[in-house]
Design a protein around this motif. Structure first.
Motif, mmCIF file in Angstrom:
data_model
loop_
_atom_site.group_PDB
_atom_site.id
_atom_site.type_symbol
_atom_site.label_atom_id
_atom_site.label_comp_id
_atom_site.label_asym_id
_atom_site.label_seq_id
_atom_site.Cartn_x
_atom_site.Cartn_y
_atom_site.Cartn_z
ATOM 1 N N MET A 267 0.848 -1.196 0.000
ATOM 2 C CA MET A 267 0.000 0.000 0.000
ATOM 3 C C MET A 267 0.882 1.244 0.000
ATOM 4 N N ASN A 268 0.668 2.126 -0.964
ATOM 5 C CA ASN A 268 1.452 3.357 -1.045
ATOM 6 C C ASN A 268 1.127 4.287 0.119
ATOM 7 N N LYS A 269 2.162 4.892 0.680
ATOM 8 C CA LYS A 269 2.027 5.771 1.834
ATOM 9 C C LYS A 269 2.218 7.225 1.395
ATOM 10 N N ILE A 270 1.245 8.069 1.715
ATOM 11 C CA ILE A 270 1.239 9.453 1.250
ATOM 12 C C ILE A 270 1.178 10.411 2.435
ATOM 13 N N LEU A 271 2.012 11.466 2.384
ATOM 14 C CA LEU A 271 1.976 12.533 3.388
ATOM 15 C C LEU A 271 1.247 13.737 2.813
ATOM 16 N N ILE A 272 0.245 14.221 3.545
ATOM 17 C CA ILE A 272 -0.511 15.410 3.158
ATOM 18 C C ILE A 272 -0.178 16.520 4.142
ATOM 19 N N VAL A 273 0.356 17.639 3.648
ATOM 20 C CA VAL A 273 0.619 18.802 4.513
ATOM 21 C C VAL A 273 -0.256 19.940 4.011
ATOM 22 N N GLU A 274 -1.302 20.234 4.762
ATOM 23 C CA GLU A 274 -2.332 21.193 4.367
ATOM 24 C C GLU A 274 -2.885 21.838 5.630
ATOM 25 N N ASP A 275 -2.846 23.171 5.711
ATOM 26 C CA ASP A 275 -3.265 23.837 6.941
ATOM 27 C C ASP A 275 -4.772 23.990 7.064
ATOM 28 N N GLU A 276 -5.523 23.861 5.977
ATOM 29 C CA GLU A 276 -6.985 23.896 6.067
ATOM 30 C C GLU A 276 -7.471 22.486 6.368
ATOM 31 N N GLU A 277 -7.911 22.291 7.598
ATOM 32 C CA GLU A 277 -8.224 20.949 8.083
ATOM 33 C C GLU A 277 -9.304 20.261 7.253
ATOM 34 N N ALA A 278 -10.326 21.011 6.842
ATOM 35 C CA ALA A 278 -11.410 20.415 6.062
ATOM 36 C C ALA A 278 -10.892 19.874 4.733
ATOM 37 N N ILE A 279 -10.008 20.642 4.074
ATOM 38 C CA ILE A 279 -9.439 20.190 2.800
ATOM 39 C C ILE A 279 -8.540 18.985 3.022
ATOM 40 N N ALA A 280 -7.720 19.046 4.069
ATOM 41 C CA ALA A 280 -6.824 17.922 4.370
ATOM 42 C C ALA A 280 -7.615 16.643 4.612
ATOM 43 N N ASN A 281 -8.703 16.742 5.358
ATOM 44 C CA ASN A 281 -9.516 15.560 5.652
ATOM 45 C C ASN A 281 -10.207 15.035 4.402
ATOM 46 N N LEU A 282 -10.677 15.950 3.549
ATOM 47 C CA LEU A 282 -11.319 15.528 2.311
ATOM 48 C C LEU A 282 -10.331 14.753 1.433
ATOM 49 N N ILE A 283 -9.116 15.275 1.308
ATOM 50 C CA ILE A 283 -8.087 14.595 0.518
ATOM 51 C C ILE A 283 -7.766 13.241 1.138
ATOM 52 N N ARG A 284 -7.563 13.219 2.444
ATOM 53 C CA ARG A 284 -7.215 11.974 3.136
ATOM 54 C C ARG A 284 -8.286 10.907 2.946
ATOM 55 N N ILE A 285 -9.536 11.277 3.163
ATOM 56 C CA ILE A 285 -10.636 10.308 3.069
ATOM 57 C C ILE A 285 -10.712 9.715 1.666
ATOM 58 N N ASN A 286 -10.588 10.561 0.643
ATOM 59 C CA ASN A 286 -10.696 10.072 -0.728
ATOM 60 C C ASN A 286 -9.493 9.229 -1.136
ATOM 61 N N LEU A 287 -8.308 9.599 -0.696
ATOM 62 C CA LEU A 287 -7.128 8.789 -1.011
ATOM 63 C C LEU A 287 -7.188 7.448 -0.290
ATOM 64 N N GLN A 288 -7.635 7.451 0.958
ATOM 65 C CA GLN A 288 -7.774 6.187 1.676
ATOM 66 C C GLN A 288 -8.823 5.306 1.022
ATOM 67 N N HIS A 289 -9.895 5.918 0.553
ATOM 68 C CA HIS A 289 -10.951 5.171 -0.121
ATOM 69 C C HIS A 289 -10.424 4.533 -1.398
ATOM 70 N N ALA A 290 -9.441 5.184 -2.028
ATOM 71 C CA ALA A 290 -8.845 4.651 -3.254
ATOM 72 C C ALA A 290 -7.727 3.652 -2.970
ATOM 73 N N GLY A 291 -7.469 3.364 -1.682
ATOM 74 C CA GLY A 291 -6.510 2.329 -1.343
ATOM 75 C C GLY A 291 -5.150 2.796 -0.890
ATOM 76 N N TYR A 292 -4.991 4.091 -0.611
ATOM 77 C CA TYR A 292 -3.712 4.614 -0.156
ATOM 78 C C TYR A 292 -3.704 4.771 1.362
ATOM 79 N N SER A 293 -2.523 4.673 1.950
ATOM 80 C CA SER A 293 -2.323 4.959 3.369
ATOM 81 C C SER A 293 -1.888 6.419 3.492
ATOM 82 N N CYS A 294 -2.554 7.192 4.347
ATOM 83 C CA CYS A 294 -2.297 8.632 4.412
ATOM 84 C C CYS A 294 -1.997 9.094 5.832
#
Length: 220
Positions: free
Chosen positions: A1-28
């Motif tokens: 499983m690919n591991k991805i780091l998200i650095v984003e200061d807007e928490e809502a955007i960071a969570n949206l990205i994280r949830i969708n990437l995890q749903h697609a099979g990535y570890s975030c």
């Protein structure tokens, strides 16, 4: 499983990205400021980094320099969408640059492209009894080989990388055919029909009214 780091200061955007990437099979993993992002880079190894540019503490450009010294690919996600900003980011070494706001399916495609470029794409994707080998471009269902055309394979791969998500016809066309959608849905519909029939996916690939299609990860 690919591991991805998200650095984003807007928490809502960071969570949206994280949830969708995890749903697609990535570890975030997520950091909400540049200092924490730098600490996480020092403590862990990532297959890909997604950085906002305007961050509290250490900014995205500084994080980029650090990540590249560790041989980690980077995609910038920034509201600074002018051409000059994109050129600056790419010249400094970013592997891609996505201007906000963006569609999640575009982000997923860009992530996949960068991972593929760095030979970090997972070879196999399995959902239920369906298995696709990305490198060999083979498909099995219940252990039985399924022979698909190039576009049918690419279509199935798109569906399997976006399970349970409604995909617009224009998005499907632009991703699979790699050209602008001109408003004619027949090409997409015909390929979906053939894919359903060949792979026995009549129940899993469902039509979404006035939108397009959804690939269901499970069927009752």
């Amino acid at each position: 499983m690919n591991k991805i780091l998200i650095v984003e200061d807007e928490e809502a955007i960071a969570n949206l990205i994280r949830i969708n990437l995890q749903h697609a099979g990535y570890s975030c993993e997520v950091a909400n400021d540049g200092n924490r992002g730098a600490d996480m880079l020092a403590e862990n190894s990532y297959d890909l980094c997604l950085f906002d540019i305007m961050l509290p503490g250490v900014n995205g450009y500084e994080l980029l320099e650090y990540a590249k010294s560790l041989n980690m690919p980077v995609i910038f996600l920034s509201a600074k969408g002018e051409t000059i900003d994109k050129v600056k980011g790419l010249r400094l070494g970013a592997d891609d640059y996505i201007a906000k706001p963006f569609e999640i399916i575009e982000l997923l495609a860009r992530v996949e492209n960068v991972l593929r470029r760095f030979h970090k794409v997972e070879q196999d994707i399995r959902i239920g009894d369906l298995e696709i080998n990305v490198v060999a471009r083979t498909v099995k269902k219940g252990g039985r080989d399924i022979n698909l055309t190039i576009k049918e394979f690419d279509l199935l791969l798109l569906f399997m990388r976006n399970p349970d998500r409604a995909l617009y016809r224009e998005m499907i066309y632009e991703q699979v055919w790699d050209s602008p959608y001109m408003g004619d849905s027949r090409t997409v519909d015909l390929h979906v029909q053939r894919l359903r029939r060949k792979a026995g996916l009549e129940q899993q690939i469902e039509s979404v009214y006035k939108v397009g299609y959804r690939f269901r990860s499970s069927v009752s």
